[in-house]
Design a protein around this motif. Structure first.
Motif, PDB file in Angstrom:
ATOM      1  N   UNK A 142       0.852  -1.185   0.000  1.00  0.00           N
ATOM      2  CA  UNK A 142       0.000   0.000   0.000  1.00  0.00           C
ATOM      3  C   UNK A 142       0.885   1.231   0.000  1.00  0.00           C
ATOM      4  N   UNK A 143       0.350   2.325  -0.555  1.00  0.00           N
ATOM      5  CA  UNK A 143       1.087   3.582  -0.552  1.00  0.00           C
ATOM      6  C   UNK A 143       0.148   4.716  -0.178  1.00  0.00           C
ATOM      7  N   UNK A 144       0.667   5.666   0.570  1.00  0.00           N
ATOM      8  CA  UNK A 144      -0.056   6.889   0.888  1.00  0.00           C
ATOM      9  C   UNK A 144       0.774   8.057   0.372  1.00  0.00           C
ATOM     10  N   UNK A 145       0.221   8.767  -0.598  1.00  0.00           N
ATOM     11  CA  UNK A 145       0.863   9.957  -1.151  1.00  0.00           C
ATOM     12  C   UNK A 145      -0.109  11.100  -0.925  1.00  0.00           C
ATOM     13  N   UNK A 146      -0.017  11.703   0.241  1.00  0.00           N
ATOM     14  CA  UNK A 146      -0.991  12.682   0.684  1.00  0.00           C
ATOM     15  C   UNK A 146      -0.437  14.094   0.596  1.00  0.00           C
ATOM     16  N   UNK A 147      -1.268  15.033   0.171  1.00  0.00           N
ATOM     17  CA  UNK A 147      -0.857  16.429   0.137  1.00  0.00           C
ATOM     18  C   UNK A 147      -0.692  16.994   1.547  1.00  0.00           C
ATOM     19  N   UNK A 148      -1.174  16.266   2.552  1.00  0.00           N
ATOM     20  CA  UNK A 148      -1.055  16.697   3.939  1.00  0.00           C
ATOM     21  C   UNK A 148       0.242  16.221   4.586  1.00  0.00           C
ATOM     22  N   UNK A 149       1.049  15.456   3.843  1.00  0.00           N
ATOM     23  CA  UNK A 149       2.274  14.895   4.413  1.00  0.00           C
ATOM     24  C   UNK A 149       3.464  15.211   3.513  1.00  0.00           C
ATOM     25  N   UNK A 150       4.636  15.343   4.104  1.00  0.00           N
ATOM     26  CA  UNK A 150       5.848  15.562   3.323  1.00  0.00           C
ATOM     27  C   UNK A 150       6.589  14.251   3.069  1.00  0.00           C
ATOM     28  N   UNK A 151       5.898  13.123   3.321  1.00  0.00           N
ATOM     29  CA  UNK A 151       6.481  11.807   3.125  1.00  0.00           C
ATOM     30  C   UNK A 151       5.643  10.957   2.173  1.00  0.00           C
ATOM     31  N   UNK A 152       6.318  10.132   1.368  1.00  0.00           N
ATOM     32  CA  UNK A 152       5.664   9.034   0.670  1.00  0.00           C
ATOM     33  C   UNK A 152       5.769   7.835   1.602  1.00  0.00           C
ATOM     34  N   UNK A 153       4.630   7.274   1.998  1.00  0.00           N
ATOM     35  CA  UNK A 153       4.639   6.201   2.988  1.00  0.00           C
ATOM     36  C   UNK A 153       4.168   4.905   2.341  1.00  0.00           C
ATOM     37  N   UNK A 154       4.993   3.860   2.451  1.00  0.00           N
ATOM     38  CA  UNK A 154       4.645   2.531   1.961  1.00  0.00           C
ATOM     39  C   UNK A 154       4.367   1.608   3.144  1.00  0.00           C
ATOM     40  N   UNK A 155       3.455   0.677   2.943  1.00  0.00           N
ATOM     41  CA  UNK A 155       3.152  -0.345   3.944  1.00  0.00           C
ATOM     42  C   UNK A 155       3.169  -1.710   3.269  1.00  0.00           C
ATOM     43  N   UNK A 156       3.893  -2.656   3.840  1.00  0.00           N
ATOM     44  CA  UNK A 156       3.720  -4.043   3.426  1.00  0.00           C
ATOM     45  C   UNK A 156       2.695  -4.665   4.357  1.00  0.00           C
ATOM     46  N   UNK A 157       1.728  -5.360   3.752  1.00  0.00           N
ATOM     47  CA  UNK A 157       0.557  -5.848   4.478  1.00  0.00           C
ATOM     48  C   UNK A 157       0.411  -7.339   4.240  1.00  0.00           C
ATOM     49  N   UNK A 158       0.189  -8.081   5.309  1.00  0.00           N
ATOM     50  CA  UNK A 158      -0.059  -9.511   5.192  1.00  0.00           C
ATOM     51  C   UNK A 158      -1.372  -9.728   4.463  1.00  0.00           C
ATOM     52  N   UNK A 159      -1.329 -10.495   3.361  1.00  0.00           N
ATOM     53  CA  UNK A 159      -2.539 -10.632   2.547  1.00  0.00           C
ATOM     54  C   UNK A 159      -3.568 -11.572   3.150  1.00  0.00           C
ATOM     55  N   UNK A 160      -3.263 -12.184   4.293  1.00  0.00           N
ATOM     56  CA  UNK A 160      -4.240 -13.041   4.969  1.00  0.00           C
ATOM     57  C   UNK A 160      -4.929 -12.320   6.126  1.00  0.00           C
ATOM     58  N   UNK A 162      -4.532  -8.816   6.838  1.00  0.00           N
ATOM     59  CA  UNK A 162      -4.642  -7.372   6.609  1.00  0.00           C
ATOM     60  C   UNK A 162      -3.928  -6.598   7.700  1.00  0.00           C
ATOM     61  N   UNK A 163      -2.937  -7.208   8.302  1.00  0.00           N
ATOM     62  CA  UNK A 163      -2.139  -6.511   9.314  1.00  0.00           C
ATOM     63  C   UNK A 163      -0.894  -5.918   8.661  1.00  0.00           C
ATOM     64  N   UNK A 164      -0.498  -4.740   9.147  1.00  0.00           N
ATOM     65  CA  UNK A 164       0.691  -4.076   8.621  1.00  0.00           C
ATOM     66  C   UNK A 164       1.937  -4.770   9.159  1.00  0.00           C
ATOM     67  N   UNK A 165       2.797  -5.201   8.256  1.00  0.00           N
ATOM     68  CA  UNK A 165       4.031  -5.867   8.658  1.00  0.00           C
ATOM     69  C   UNK A 165       5.165  -4.864   8.847  1.00  0.00           C
ATOM     70  N   UNK A 166       5.322  -3.955   7.881  1.00  0.00           N
ATOM     71  CA  UNK A 166       6.371  -2.946   7.977  1.00  0.00           C
ATOM     72  C   UNK A 166       5.893  -1.647   7.339  1.00  0.00           C
ATOM     73  N   UNK A 167       6.441  -0.547   7.832  1.00  0.00           N
ATOM     74  CA  UNK A 167       6.136   0.780   7.301  1.00  0.00           C
ATOM     75  C   UNK A 167       7.436   1.436   6.846  1.00  0.00           C
ATOM     76  N   UNK A 168       7.401   2.047   5.677  1.00  0.00           N
ATOM     77  CA  UNK A 168       8.580   2.697   5.104  1.00  0.00           C
ATOM     78  C   UNK A 168       8.210   4.114   4.684  1.00  0.00           C
ATOM     79  N   UNK A 169       9.068   5.068   4.983  1.00  0.00           N
ATOM     80  CA  UNK A 169       8.829   6.456   4.599  1.00  0.00           C
ATOM     81  C   UNK A 169       9.976   6.971   3.748  1.00  0.00           C
ATOM     82  N   UNK A 170       9.617   7.820   2.779  1.00  0.00           N
ATOM     83  CA  UNK A 170      10.608   8.429   1.904  1.00  0.00           C
ATOM     84  C   UNK A 170      10.176   9.865   1.652  1.00  0.00           C
ATOM     85  N   UNK A 171      11.075  10.830   1.654  1.00  0.00           N
ATOM     86  CA  UNK A 171      10.679  12.232   1.476  1.00  0.00           C
ATOM     87  C   UNK A 171       9.951  12.468   0.150  1.00  0.00           C
ATOM     88  N   UNK A 172       8.837  13.165   0.215  1.00  0.00           N
ATOM     89  CA  UNK A 172       8.107  13.519  -1.007  1.00  0.00           C
ATOM     90  C   UNK A 172       8.915  14.489  -1.861  1.00  0.00           C
TER      91      UNK A 172
END
Length: 410
Positions: A142-160, A162-172
């Motif tokens: 999953x990715x969140x690219x929000x105008x309210x944030x200065x970060x591009x945020x990725x989430x790896x999610x268990x497909x069974x 729906x729990x978030x396994x890891x969160x990654x942020x990168x500067x927008x």
């Protein structure tokens, strides 16, 4: 501003679908009266968007045995009900509803053994997700690219679960330091993630730069930013909310769709429409591949596209030249099958010209057929489209303001 934009789209949609609106009011009235309900069952599932008296929408995901006869309705059924604003997608045998416009939750819906539906998982995020795709056999991305944030945020999610396994942020700021980067597409191929975007004004939604396509490349599974690749043969990829800027084929090649349509939110168009390609294992655009949309459609542009397999795609093509398109209108649309390898475009004359609803293309691809709900003067109807023979059959009437998802459990 975003809510004002959605209100504009809603008013336009309701004006063109007056009969469907009247029908939807009866659905809500019936539900409120507490009539007896019966379990809904079937291998098909359709998400029906119904507008209430105060303007908000509720989404009813309902299973059906048959979508080609009678009427598809949420009335007196045990539907999965979700008020608010949601975008729907299917990955394998699970449906995902992704919240937006203030909703930051994601829910998963599955088919039970008796062919009814159940909601089985959910997760909530800091900001609304921009999209959710398959990353590998075990994970969703999953990715969140929000105008309210200065970060591009990725989430790896268990497909069974729906729990978030890891969160990654990168500067927008890796994408742009002026205006904001607006999401348009996400695809994973091998050990790379590709994120397409366009530059948008935070307050006006105008698009000040439309002279090139831009895709950010990240490593997978580390989700570390690598670079931005650009191509000036076309303008930006994708458009507002339609989430069709990028897609991967079965071999891992990535395609990017560019149109710069005013009908899909652009305030200007300065480059030709076309489709680009990134070959599997590479992180640059293929300089030798260019699908010239305008040349193959007599000056028209692709608004929405869904990959079918074997180098073919289902497309919604705006029949107006860009200079004549109404901004945010997502219309007028024609249906076609695109061959990415030939290349060629074949229109399906049995499907009437129609309008879209400014969001992800809600169609079902099943074998040689695509099922799509088409708004007409007298209501919304299912069309079963034969993508091999380029014919279509008109099916059931749909009681909804619009259809947000069309699925099948095989």
């Amino acid at each position: 501003m975003k809510r004002n934009y959605m209100n504009l789209i809603n008013r336009a949609r309701l004006l063109s679908l007056a009969i469907a609106t009247l029908v939807s009011a009866s659905i809500l009235s019936s539900c409120d009266e507490g009539d007896d309900v019966s379990p809904a069952k079937g291998d098909f599932a359709v998400t029906l968007a119904i507008q209430g008296s105060e303007g908000g929408f509720t989404y009813y995901t309902v299973p059906f045995l048959d979508v080609m006869t009678g009427t598809l309705s949420a009335q007196n059924t045990e539907a999965i009900e979700q008020p608010g604003y949601y975008d729907y997608t299917q990955i394998d045998r699970t449906l995902y509803s992704i919240g937006g416009l203030g909703a930051t939750d994601v829910h998963s819906i599955i088919q039970n053994q008796d062919e009814s539906l159940s909601e089985v998982g959910s997760a909530t995020f800091a900001n609304s997700l921009s999209d959710l795709v398959r990353a590998d056999d075990d994970n969703l991305l999953a990715v969140s690219l929000s105008s309210e944030s200065d970060q591009v945020v990725f989430y790896t999610i268990d497909n069974n679960t729906i729990s978030v396994k890891e969160t990654f942020s990168s500067p927008a700021s890796n994408l742009t330091t002026e205006y904001v980067a607006a999401y348009s597409g996400l695809a994973v191929s091998g050990d790379h993630v590709f994120l397409s975007y366009y530059i948008s004004d935070r307050d006006t939604y105008n698009t000040p730069y439309t002279d090139k396509a831009q895709v950010a490349v990240y490593s997978y599974p580390e989700l570390e930013f690598i670079k931005v690749i650009e191509d000036d043969r076309v303008g930006p990829l994708g458009g507002f909310n339609i989430k069709a800027g990028l897609f991967a084929d079965e071999d891992g090649n990535i395609y990017g769709v560019s149109h710069s349509n005013p009908a899909n939110g652009y305030s200007q168009s300065t480059k030709p429409a076309g489709i680009l390609k990134i070959n599997k294992g590479e992180t640059e655009f293929d300089a030798d591949y260019f699908f010239d949309v305008a040349a193959l459609t007599d000056g028209k542009t692709i608004s929405h596209l869904k990959y079918l397999g074997d180098g073919r795609a289902f497309a919604q093509i705006n029949r107006d030249e860009r200079a004549q398109q109404g901004r945010w209108s997502d219309s007028p649309l024609e249906t076609a099958v695109v061959n990415l390898e030939t290349p060629s475009v074949a229109f399906i004359s049995d499907v009437p010209e129609h309008s879209g609803d400014g969001r992800r293309l809600a169609v079902l691809h099943n074998g040689d057929f695509v099922y799509q709900c088409i708004p007409e003067d007298t209501g919304i109807y299912v069309y079963k489209i034969d993508t091999k023979n380029l014919t279509a059959e008109k099916g059931a009437l749909v009681e909804a303001n619009f259809v947000a998802g069309f699925f099948r459990f095989d």
